[in-house]
Design a protein around this motif. Sequence first.
Motif, short mmCIF file in Angstrom:
data_model
loop_
_atom_site.label_atom_id
_atom_site.label_comp_id
_atom_site.label_asym_id
_atom_site.label_seq_id
_atom_site.Cartn_x
_atom_site.Cartn_y
_atom_site.Cartn_z
N GLU A 192 39.77 24.56 45.41
CA GLU A 192 39.98 24.43 46.85
C GLU A 192 38.66 24.53 47.61
O GLU A 192 38.39 23.78 48.55
N LEU A 193 37.83 25.49 47.21
CA LEU A 193 36.55 25.67 47.90
C LEU A 193 35.63 24.48 47.66
O LEU A 193 34.90 24.06 48.55
N ALA A 194 35.65 23.94 46.44
CA ALA A 194 34.83 22.75 46.16
C ALA A 194 35.27 21.58 47.03
O ALA A 194 34.43 20.82 47.54
N GLY A 195 36.58 21.41 47.22
CA GLY A 195 37.06 20.34 48.08
C GLY A 195 36.63 20.52 49.51
O GLY A 195 36.25 19.55 50.19
N ALA A 196 36.67 21.77 49.99
CA ALA A 196 36.24 22.04 51.36
C ALA A 196 34.76 21.76 51.54
O ALA A 196 34.33 21.18 52.54
N LEU A 197 33.94 22.15 50.55
CA LEU A 197 32.51 21.89 50.62
C LEU A 197 32.22 20.39 50.63
O LEU A 197 31.39 19.90 51.40
N ALA A 198 32.92 19.66 49.78
CA ALA A 198 32.70 18.21 49.71
C ALA A 198 33.04 17.55 51.03
O ALA A 198 32.34 16.64 51.49
N ALA A 199 34.10 18.02 51.68
CA ALA A 199 34.49 17.43 52.96
C ALA A 199 33.47 17.74 54.04
O ALA A 199 33.19 16.90 54.91
N LEU A 200 32.88 18.94 54.02
CA LEU A 200 31.87 19.29 55.01
C LEU A 200 30.59 18.48 54.80
O LEU A 200 29.94 18.06 55.77
N GLU A 201 30.21 18.28 53.56
CA GLU A 201 28.95 17.61 53.27
C GLU A 201 29.05 16.09 53.43
O GLU A 201 28.09 15.44 53.81
N SER A 202 30.24 15.54 53.17
CA SER A 202 30.45 14.09 53.30
C SER A 202 31.82 13.84 53.91
O SER A 202 32.78 13.47 53.20
N PRO A 203 31.95 14.05 55.23
CA PRO A 203 33.27 13.93 55.87
C PRO A 203 33.95 12.60 55.63
O PRO A 203 35.15 12.52 55.43
N GLY A 204 33.20 11.51 55.61
CA GLY A 204 33.81 10.20 55.45
C GLY A 204 34.35 9.95 54.06
O GLY A 204 35.15 9.04 53.87
N ALA A 205 33.91 10.77 53.10
CA ALA A 205 34.35 10.55 51.72
C ALA A 205 35.51 11.45 51.33
O ALA A 205 35.90 11.50 50.17
N GLY A 207 38.80 13.01 50.26
CA GLY A 207 39.96 12.43 49.60
C GLY A 207 39.60 11.50 48.45
O GLY A 207 40.49 11.06 47.72
N PHE A 208 38.31 11.17 48.24
CA PHE A 208 37.89 10.30 47.17
C PHE A 208 37.33 11.13 46.02
O PHE A 208 36.30 11.80 46.16
N GLY A 209 38.01 11.11 44.88
CA GLY A 209 37.53 11.85 43.73
C GLY A 209 37.95 13.31 43.76
O GLY A 209 38.31 13.85 44.81
N ILE A 210 37.94 13.93 42.61
CA ILE A 210 38.30 15.35 42.48
C ILE A 210 37.03 16.11 42.15
O ILE A 210 36.42 15.92 41.11
N PRO A 211 36.58 17.01 43.04
CA PRO A 211 35.33 17.73 42.78
C PRO A 211 35.47 18.69 41.61
O PRO A 211 36.56 19.18 41.30
N ASP A 212 34.37 18.94 40.95
CA ASP A 212 34.32 19.92 39.86
C ASP A 212 34.53 21.31 40.45
O ASP A 212 33.82 21.71 41.38
N PRO A 213 35.51 22.10 39.94
CA PRO A 213 35.71 23.45 40.47
C PRO A 213 34.45 24.31 40.43
O PRO A 213 34.30 25.21 41.26
N TRP A 214 33.55 24.03 39.49
CA TRP A 214 32.31 24.81 39.47
C TRP A 214 31.51 24.61 40.76
O TRP A 214 30.71 25.47 41.13
N ASP A 215 31.72 23.48 41.45
CA ASP A 215 31.02 23.25 42.71
C ASP A 215 31.45 24.25 43.77
O ASP A 215 30.75 24.45 44.76
N GLY A 216 32.62 24.88 43.59
CA GLY A 216 33.10 25.88 44.54
C GLY A 216 32.88 27.31 44.09
O GLY A 216 33.23 28.24 44.81
N ALA A 217 32.29 27.49 42.89
CA ALA A 217 32.16 28.84 42.35
C ALA A 217 31.23 29.71 43.19
O ALA A 217 31.53 30.88 43.46
N LYS A 218 30.11 29.15 43.61
CA LYS A 218 29.20 29.95 44.43
C LYS A 218 29.85 30.32 45.74
O LYS A 218 29.65 31.43 46.27
N GLU A 219 30.66 29.41 46.29
CA GLU A 219 31.37 29.72 47.54
C GLU A 219 32.40 30.81 47.31
O GLU A 219 32.65 31.64 48.18
N LEU A 220 33.01 30.85 46.13
CA LEU A 220 33.94 31.93 45.80
C LEU A 220 33.22 33.28 45.82
O LEU A 220 33.72 34.26 46.38
#
Length: 434
Positions: A192-205, A207-220
Amino acid sequence: MADPGMSVTPYWELTFDADGDVDSPERDHLLAQVTDHGVRDLIVFAHGWNNDRSGATALYRRFFAPVPALAPGTRLGYVGVIWPSMRFSDEPIPDLPRSVAAVEAAGAPVPALDKDTRRALLDAFPGRTAVVAELARLLDERPDRTDGLAEFGRLVRLLVDDGRRHGAADTEDEEEGGPAVFALDPVSACGELAGALAALESPGAAGFGIPDPWDGAKELLRQATYYTMKRRAGTVGEHGLGPLVGRLAGAAPGVRVHLVGHSFGGRLVAFALRGLPEGVRAVKSVTLLQGAFSHYAFAARLPHDTDRAGALRDRQRRIDGPLVCCHSHFDSALGTFYPLASRVSGDDRSCAGTEIAAVLGPRWGAMGHDGVQAVPGTARLDLAAALGGRLPGAGCVNVDTAAVVRRGGPPTGAHSDILHPELARVVLAAGRIT
């Protein structure tokens, strides 16, 4: 008196430990001198994310700088509260120097947990050296998704569990439990956190692709440590600053106190109202700058559970003046990650948008995102109206400051964009300081 380079005078600092105990010599110095300096109005500011005294003092120096010219005829004094919090060094604060780690990150690859952040974690969680080292290793190596993230989540829990019971100030009735790490499995939480980060960094993208959960680990890890600092802020406010204001009222009964807090510093000064001795009416205003706690904190009844109240129910009545809550929708820390971290039940609704608060509903909102909620009679103003007229003399007042609080990138957005003379003017207006 502290720091001869401070922009204002007289200025004092008050240092509190994690249990709310104040440095006795600093306290006694303030109580002895505030009357001698002829102070009529004392502005007490509590920082949010700083992991050392120099960072907090730099914030106070910049924020207080325009105040004397804005209120030239008033006998003002200033207090900077120092309490043991931390911030991740990859969170830029507009108008303040970037950390060494942040500068390095802009030019070359660095470990997921840079040296400044590791040092801050060790300062905030003494005795957890091995845990911090292993968290850093896992973030860099990203081992097998399921087992690796499960171990990462276990270590995060171990890091933030200090084994102490923090008292009533540490649990808010309107916030059941802690961040998602304590309720969801780590793979789901990090996803969930990785998805939120991806949306903040690239709002136009979104819903496209499933981010790696490790991308949200630091945010956790970030959110879990925020939760610890959040509890600590309540403790320091209720058991430290509140009683101290009571002592100040006894030692200098003519001094009018104005509490100001940024982020969890807002929570700190708000919980100070719960620690005020009965009968003390020295607090003449409270101003919350991007307050990082529930927008239902002052509610007599929670909209989603009318048998329960907010943790600070009716405490605004302890103020002999208004409670002013400054908020901005440009604050990603509060509009996106705060509701994710506060929610405790698994929820399969999409969280890919930048306005996570809108997806999860108002239950998990923060003061600094949309202001005080569920308190009848709360006034709502934009910044121009707040500065162009007289603020209400009592009760809760929401001021939309998005006109100036708007700068900052992922993950926190404009959360720390508070160094504006307009916000100093709001503090003065709230306290009737002219």
